[in-house]
Write a protein that holds these residues in place. Structure first.
Motif, PDB file in Angstrom:
ATOM      1  N   THR A   1     107.226  36.424  47.754  1.00 30.73           N
ATOM      2  CA  THR A   1     108.023  36.482  48.990  1.00 30.73           C
ATOM      3  C   THR A   1     109.054  37.601  48.961  1.00 30.73           C
ATOM      4  O   THR A   1     109.606  37.952  50.008  1.00 30.73           O
ATOM      5  N   ILE A   2     109.336  38.166  47.799  1.00 33.78           N
ATOM      6  CA  ILE A   2     110.314  39.269  47.715  1.00 33.78           C
ATOM      7  C   ILE A   2     109.617  40.625  47.672  1.00 33.78           C
ATOM      8  O   ILE A   2     110.009  41.563  48.361  1.00 33.78           O
ATOM      9  N   HIS A   3     108.549  40.737  46.876  1.00 32.29           N
ATOM     10  CA  HIS A   3     107.895  42.040  46.673  1.00 32.29           C
ATOM     11  C   HIS A   3     106.594  42.205  47.446  1.00 32.29           C
ATOM     12  O   HIS A   3     106.000  43.275  47.425  1.00 32.29           O
ATOM     13  N   GLY A   4     106.100  41.162  48.096  1.00 33.35           N
ATOM     14  CA  GLY A   4     104.843  41.278  48.827  1.00 33.35           C
ATOM     15  C   GLY A   4     103.648  41.085  47.908  1.00 33.35           C
ATOM     16  O   GLY A   4     103.696  40.345  46.920  1.00 33.35           O
ATOM     17  N   ILE A   5     102.547  41.783  48.219  1.00 35.09           N
ATOM     18  CA  ILE A   5     101.313  41.654  47.428  1.00 35.09           C
ATOM     19  C   ILE A   5     101.468  42.407  46.112  1.00 35.09           C
ATOM     20  O   ILE A   5     101.865  43.566  46.091  1.00 35.09           O
ATOM     21  N   ARG A   6     101.121  41.720  45.019  1.00 38.22           N
ATOM     22  CA  ARG A   6     101.279  42.304  43.672  1.00 38.22           C
ATOM     23  C   ARG A   6      99.978  42.133  42.890  1.00 38.22           C
ATOM     24  O   ARG A   6      99.917  41.393  41.908  1.00 38.22           O
ATOM     25  N   GLY A   7      98.935  42.781  43.368  1.00 35.03           N
ATOM     26  CA  GLY A   7      97.658  42.691  42.693  1.00 35.03           C
ATOM     27  C   GLY A   7      96.787  41.582  43.259  1.00 35.03           C
ATOM     28  O   GLY A   7      97.088  40.983  44.295  1.00 35.03           O
ATOM     29  N   GLU A   8      95.661  41.313  42.553  1.00 26.70           N
ATOM     30  CA  GLU A   8      94.700  40.314  43.020  1.00 26.70           C
ATOM     31  C   GLU A   8      94.227  39.458  41.857  1.00 26.70           C
ATOM     32  O   GLU A   8      94.307  39.863  40.695  1.00 26.70           O
ATOM     33  N   ILE A   9      93.711  38.286  42.211  1.00 29.24           N
ATOM     34  CA  ILE A   9      93.175  37.374  41.197  1.00 29.24           C
ATOM     35  C   ILE A   9      91.842  36.833  41.692  1.00 29.24           C
ATOM     36  O   ILE A   9      91.683  36.518  42.875  1.00 29.24           O
ATOM     37  N   ASN A  10      90.868  36.755  40.781  1.00 27.86           N
ATOM     38  CA  ASN A  10      89.538  36.256  41.111  1.00 27.86           C
ATOM     39  C   ASN A  10      89.445  34.785  40.708  1.00 27.86           C
ATOM     40  O   ASN A  10      89.645  34.438  39.545  1.00 27.86           O
ATOM     41  N   VAL A  11      89.144  33.934  41.706  1.00 27.93           N
ATOM     42  CA  VAL A  11      89.149  32.486  41.503  1.00 27.93           C
ATOM     43  C   VAL A  11      87.852  31.901  42.048  1.00 27.93           C
ATOM     44  O   VAL A  11      87.316  32.370  43.050  1.00 27.93           O
ATOM     45  N   VAL A  12      87.345  30.846  41.393  1.00 31.15           N
ATOM     46  CA  VAL A  12      86.195  30.080  41.889  1.00 31.15           C
ATOM     47  C   VAL A  12      86.635  28.625  42.022  1.00 31.15           C
ATOM     48  O   VAL A  12      87.208  28.052  41.084  1.00 31.15           O
ATOM     49  N   VAL A  13      86.405  28.038  43.195  1.00 31.44           N
ATOM     50  CA  VAL A  13      86.830  26.659  43.471  1.00 31.44           C
ATOM     51  C   VAL A  13      85.630  25.866  43.988  1.00 31.44           C
ATOM     52  O   VAL A  13      84.926  26.323  44.891  1.00 31.44           O
ATOM     53  N   LYS A  14      85.417  24.663  43.439  1.00 31.77           N
ATOM     54  CA  LYS A  14      84.357  23.779  43.910  1.00 31.77           C
ATOM     55  C   LYS A  14      84.904  22.365  44.055  1.00 31.77           C
ATOM     56  O   LYS A  14      85.881  21.995  43.401  1.00 31.77           O
ATOM     57  N   VAL A  15      84.250  21.577  44.912  1.00 29.15           N
ATOM     58  CA  VAL A  15      84.629  20.176  45.099  1.00 29.15           C
ATOM     59  C   VAL A  15      83.374  19.314  45.051  1.00 29.15           C
ATOM     60  O   VAL A  15      82.379  19.627  45.710  1.00 29.15           O
ATOM     61  N   ASP A  16      83.426  18.239  44.252  1.00 26.81           N
ATOM     62  CA  ASP A  16      82.368  17.226  44.244  1.00 26.81           C
ATOM     63  C   ASP A  16      82.953  15.944  44.819  1.00 26.81           C
ATOM     64  O   ASP A  16      83.931  15.401  44.280  1.00 26.81           O
ATOM     65  N   LEU A  17      82.377  15.453  45.930  1.00 26.28           N
ATOM     66  CA  LEU A  17      82.856  14.228  46.562  1.00 26.28           C
ATOM     67  C   LEU A  17      81.898  13.080  46.254  1.00 26.28           C
ATOM     68  O   LEU A  17      80.678  13.276  46.180  1.00 26.28           O
ATOM     69  N   PHE A  18      82.456  11.892  46.079  1.00 27.92           N
ATOM     70  CA  PHE A  18      81.652  10.700  45.839  1.00 27.92           C
ATOM     71  C   PHE A  18      81.782   9.781  47.046  1.00 27.92           C
ATOM     72  O   PHE A  18      82.890   9.554  47.545  1.00 27.92           O
ATOM     73  N   ASN A  19      80.676   9.253  47.506  1.00 26.27           N
ATOM     74  CA  ASN A  19      80.704   8.382  48.690  1.00 26.27           C
ATOM     75  C   ASN A  19      81.551   7.137  48.426  1.00 26.27           C
ATOM     76  O   ASN A  19      81.448   6.505  47.379  1.00 26.27           O
ATOM     77  N   ASP A  20      82.369   6.831  49.418  1.00 25.36           N
ATOM     78  CA  ASP A  20      83.227   5.655  49.331  1.00 25.36           C
ATOM     79  C   ASP A  20      83.300   5.035  50.715  1.00 25.36           C
ATOM     80  O   ASP A  20      83.774   5.664  51.656  1.00 25.36           O
TER      81      ASP A  20
END
Length: 1000
Positions: free
Chosen positions: A114-133
């Motif tokens: 919030t002070i300096h703005g964008i400072r590089g990048e990061i590579n992320v992988v996100v997954k979700v497994d849902l179980f029926n309820d």
């Protein structure tokens, strides 16, 4: 439905130098969800670390998945002191909870501070497994889809439109908590960003639960806003329209539906045009399925500026029977009964949609609005939402009563807004009163034969214009004539609506952007005295804004307004009003009369000569505008009609009078006189200034058109070349002793100069149209005026007769461009198929300007944040709900992001212009990154809902808060559709883009 969230941190790049001794960084990552935190190993001495972490697994309930954002923090490891923060990434998990949406979020995300703005990048992988309820007591609403678009989304059809949903969430604002005194600005900003993200998720989940209770599966026209109430708290609120949508799966399903009325609602793709000749890239006739109408000229006098007004507007006799006439009277009466029964179960029969399926909108009654002034310090418990809920319930009840007074049972194109200054808050709500077809509101309760008879009695192209109220017992004075299209039903002389033009509406010529601007000084006061002063000013401002709109509409030679949006903004020592709409000439309405000036001052020769001169200028201007916008109404003959034409009264009689004399009002007979002139009475200097301001409205340069609706009425042949842009201009008023007249001139010049600068910067795109022009005005501080505008420029092909002119204009523009390149704020470069594959292309055309006290802009050119070497194609951004020349094949979820940016070195960053330019460019980059990570290649229905700017020039400080939203989509060019029809576009597919955004 419990689930497992899995996160993998792959790598980082372009990190800032945190260790001055080695010019490198010892970076590691904290991954936090809820109360659980994981950390990666420290990657020593590198600006491009390769963590390749294991999968971090969080076991959570789906309720938490909806409420909580995934928080990723990048830090620099220090052995002997506290670790230094580099920046954060917030990832919304909700798009992974849809069955049809993305299955993985994977890509490069900008690391934001919030002070300096964008400072590089990061590579992320996100997954979700849902179980029926199958727990029926669950508090999640997984699977409910959200759409920002105010029409039925492309590639879906509506089975049933359930109605209005709303919710608000309240919390303490971290900026105003006592602990803030010992916080750093970064900690305070990040606490605020995280809180708003949490509140936004909770709000969306609660609205989703309401949709499930209605047995719906989607929210269309979702509008979320936040209210900064200072010490009273932080409010995040949202409204939308609950629907049940069906996915259109095959390419054939994208073809337009047939025109014949359907007995089964499921056979009607709501988002498609019933005309089989329409271009499939979007609404190629005047608009998708959109509607206009107007409340007769005096309706605004019935609209209240406070919520405790007398609501007894409903006539004592029944509405609707008198206007039915001999044609279809019993069927209209039955339709009203069916509609009323379909809407009675709803507390508020409101719809946030502005474009509708064919047959959904039967009649339009006019614009209804309500405003209320409230004191925030009267809230007994700031942490509880009950008080705010009661405030909005009052406003909505008033809107509902206004609609009922117009003989309507529903309100379409509905929206809500607030304006807050210290302890005073103005609540505003507006929409268009309408009569709806009940077959879209209930599941098969209307007989098919009745539908057929109803549709036969509603002439195509003019049915929505016919008045729904009782002609013999109208709630306001109005001038009615027989419809110039069907000659069967009565229509008003002017129509105002907050919705888009229906596709079947018959329009003569082209439309144009019409704006009314108004400033009023008020004395500085505290608490109740301040609220009272504002309440007293509001009705007069509403009337003045409405009068300006009427005058400018007449001056353009038009008779209807669509997409009307009126803002009233409160500041410490002034109120500002800004109304924007698209004017058109509807063939069904009478030809507008001219404007006649009447003088009341002493009769000396020079004054009479001046009046005569002004009258001639007005008449000439009307004639020029009719020629410019190609308004040539056909001659109507009795032989063609086949029946006698009722005597048309072609001129309205709205009289603008500055006088307080009751004798003069009686003499002028405002209500039902036989006057055939639209009279402007001049009896003082202010009135003469109003006439001058009318004539100073300069039309756009040759080759340019502008409107605030999605598509310009009268233009159909769009090309695929589009450019979106955002412009912010801030001026500081130099004098403390400004008058209303000087304020109005400054405000008018500010808006006009902003538009002129856009025309100049986009001149290489001629012929083109600025569509969806959205102006927002705010008064962030004493004597500071901020105007923000977002729009999209779309080129179109003129007919063969104009090709020679076009070539000549282009050649002259090329010469002018070469000669004046140094005058440009930026080089205007369009992207093409050979674009470099950057996810966040540099902002070539940011039009953020800080103006001097006299309104002259000081332009600075700054480049966008460095984000390069990505493998993902350019993500297009547009405020439209469609992409010309392309098909939207998949909606991936809603993008709803909130950012704070603060600086203590404003001058070093290029002043206000440079600071805002860089911040908005970073917002664009982050939105594009999140869409690309979902596998999308475009954002449609993009809107910057709020841009709150605060400046302290003495301390060289500034802060800005921005809230943006849109729909992440996958689109395919029509030229590629045949090839890709059997394949699903991949996340890395490169769109064949022929035009880039003018990014801010």
């Amino acid at each position: 439905m419990p689930g497992k969230l899995k996160v993998k941190i792959v790598a980082g790049r372009h990190l800032p130098v945190m260790d001055r001794a080695s010019d490198l960084t010892d970076a590691f990552v904290e991954v936090k969800f809820g109360n659980t935190t994981f950390k990666t190993d420290v990657y020593l001495k590198s600006l491009n670390p390769q963590w390749n972490s294991e999968w971090f697994k969080f076991e959570v309930d789906d309720e938490d998945l909806q409420d909580e954002p995934l928080q990723i923090t990048v830090l620099d490891h220090d052995t002997y002191s506290a670790n230094d923060a580099i920046g954060k990434v917030y990832i919304d998990i909700d798009p992974l909870l849809y069955s049809e949406a993305a299955t993985v979020i994977s890509g490069w995300f900008p690391i934001y501070d919030t002070i300096h703005g964008i400072r590089g990048e990061i590579n992320v992988v996100v997954k979700v497994d849902l179980f029926n309820d199958l727990n029926r007591f669950r508090q999640s609403s997984c699977g409910v889809k959200f759409f920002c678009t105010t029409s039925i989304p492309k590639c879906y059809r509506a089975v049933i439109i359930h109605g209005f949903v709303e919710e608000l969430v309240v919390n303490e604002d971290p900026e105003y908590q006592w602990i803030d005194r010992i916080r750093t600005p970064r900690a305070s900003n990040e606490a605020r960003q995280r809180l708003i993200s949490l509140m936004s998720g909770e709000l969306q989940r609660k609205i989703g639960l309401k949709v499930l209770e209605m047995r719906g599966n989607a929210v269309v026209g979702y509008l979320q806003c936040f209210d900064l109430e200072g010490e009273s708290g932080l409010v995040v609120r949202a409204i939308g329209t609950a629907c049940t949508l069906d996915k259109l799966s095959s390419p054939a399903a994208f073809l337009p539906a047939c025109n014949s009325p359907s007995k089964e609602m499921k056979e009607i793709p709501f988002n498609e045009d019933p005309n089989p000749n329409t271009h499939s890239s979007g609404p190629s006739t005047p608009l998708k399925n959109q509607t206009y109408s107007f409340s007769p000229s005096k309706s605004y006098s019935r609209q209240s500026s406070s919520s405790d007004t007398d609501l007894s507007l409903t006539p004592k006799t029944g509405m609707g029977s008198g206007s039915a006439g001999k044609e279809g009277g019993p069927f209209k009466a039955l339709l009203r009964q069916q509609t009323q029964s379909a809407l009675e179960q709803r507390e508020f029969p409101f719809f946030t949609l502005t474009a509708f399926p064919p047959g959904f909108l039967v009649h339009v009654g006019g614009v209804v609005s309500a405003r209320s002034v409230k004191l925030l310090d009267r809230i007994h418990n700031p942490d509880e939402p009950e008080t705010r809920d009661a405030w909005w319930a009052e406003i909505r009840q008033e809107i509902k009563s206004h609609a009922k007074a117009l003989g309507c049972h529903a309100v379409v194109g509905y929206s809500e807004s607030t304006s807050i200054c210290e302890e005073v808050c103005i609540l505003s709500a507006s929409g268009t009163a309408a009569v709806l077809n009940p077959r879209f509101l209930q599941d098969g309760t209307v007989e098919g034969c009745l539908e057929q008879r109803l549709e036969e009695n509603l002439p195509a192209g003019c049915g929505f214009c016919h008045i729904p109220y009782d002609e013999l017992n109208m709630p306001f004075p109005a001038h009615l004539t027989y419809c110039y299209n069907c000659r069967k039903q009565k229509v008003p002389d002017v129509l105002f609506t907050t919705i888009d033009l229906p596709t079947d509406a018959t329009v003569i010529g082209k439309g144009c952007l019409i704006q009314a601007r108004l400033c009023r000084l008020k004395k500085k006061a505290q608490a109740e005295a301040n609220a009272t002063a504002i309440s007293n000013l509001l009705p007069f401002m509403e009337y003045e804004v409405h009068t300006q709109l009427m005058n400018k509409l007449k001056l353009k030679g038009m008779n209807a307004l669509f997409g009307l949006r009126i803002q009233i903004t409160v500041g410490e020592n002034m109120l500002m009003g800004l109304a924007s709409a698209t004017g058109v000439y509807l063939a069904a309405l009478p030809t507008p009369g001219g404007i006649q000036i009447a003088g009341k001052t002493p009769n000396d020769g020079s004054y009479e000569q001046h009046i005569s001169h002004m009258q001639k200028k007005i008449n000439d201007t009307i004639a020029k505008n009719k020629e410019l916008y190609e308004i040539t109404p056909p001659e109507i003959s009795e032989e063609i009609i086949g029946s006698p034409i009722p005597e048309p009264r072609q001129r309205s009689r709205l009289l603008r009078s500055q006088s307080e004399s009751s004798d003069e009002v009686t003499e002028l007979d405002l209500s039902h006189g036989k006057k055939d002139a639209f009279v402007l009475e001049i009896d003082d200097t202010d009135a003469m200034e109003d006439v001058h301001s009318l004539l100073t409205d300069v039309p756009p340069p040759s080759g340019f058109y502008s409107c605030n609706t999605e598509i310009m009425p009268g233009i159909n042949n769009w090309t695929s070349e589009i450019q979106m842009f955002t412009s912010v201009r801030v001026i500081r008023l130099s004098s403390l002793n400004l008058t209303n007249q000087a304020l109005n001139k400054n405000f008018n010049d500010l808006c006009e100069n902003l538009l002129k600068s856009l025309y100049f910067k986009l001149r290489s795109m001629i012929p083109c149209c600025l569509c969806h022009v959205n102006f927002t005005v705010s008064l962030p501080e004493d004597e500071l005026i901020q105007v923000t505008v977002t729009a999209v420029a779309i080129t179109f092909d003129k007919n063969q007769a104009l090709q020679t002119t076009k070539i000549h204009v282009e050649k002259s523009l090329q010469r002018a461009s070469t000669d004046n390149e140094e005058l440009l704020q930026f080089p205007l470069e369009l992207c093409s198929d050979s674009l470099p594959s950057h996810p966040f292309p540099p902002a070539k055309a940011v039009t953020v300007e800080k103006a001097s006290p006299m309104g002259e802009g000081n332009f600075r050119n700054r480049s966008a944040p460095p984000c390069a070497n990505s493998t993902v194609g350019v993500v297009k951004m547009t405020p439209l709900s469609f992409i010309p020349g392309a098909k939207i094949t998949k909606y991936l979820g809603i993008i709803n992001m909130f950012f704070i940016r603060e600086t203590t070195s404003l001058r070093e960053e290029g002043g206000v212009s440079g600071f805002l330019h860089a911040f908005i460019a970073e917002v664009f980059a982050m939105v594009r990154a999140h869409v690309a990570a979902l596998g999308g290649n475009a954002v449609v229905s993009y809107i910057m809902k709020q841009c709150v700017f605060m400046e302290n020039p003495n301390k060289n400080q500034a802060q800005c808060l921005i809230n943006v939203s849109g729909d992440a989509v996958v689109f395919v060019r029509e030229s590629e559709l045949e090839v890709v029809s059997t394949q699903q576009p991949t996340a890395n597919c490169q769109p064949s883009c022929t035009g880039g955004e003018v990014t801010t």
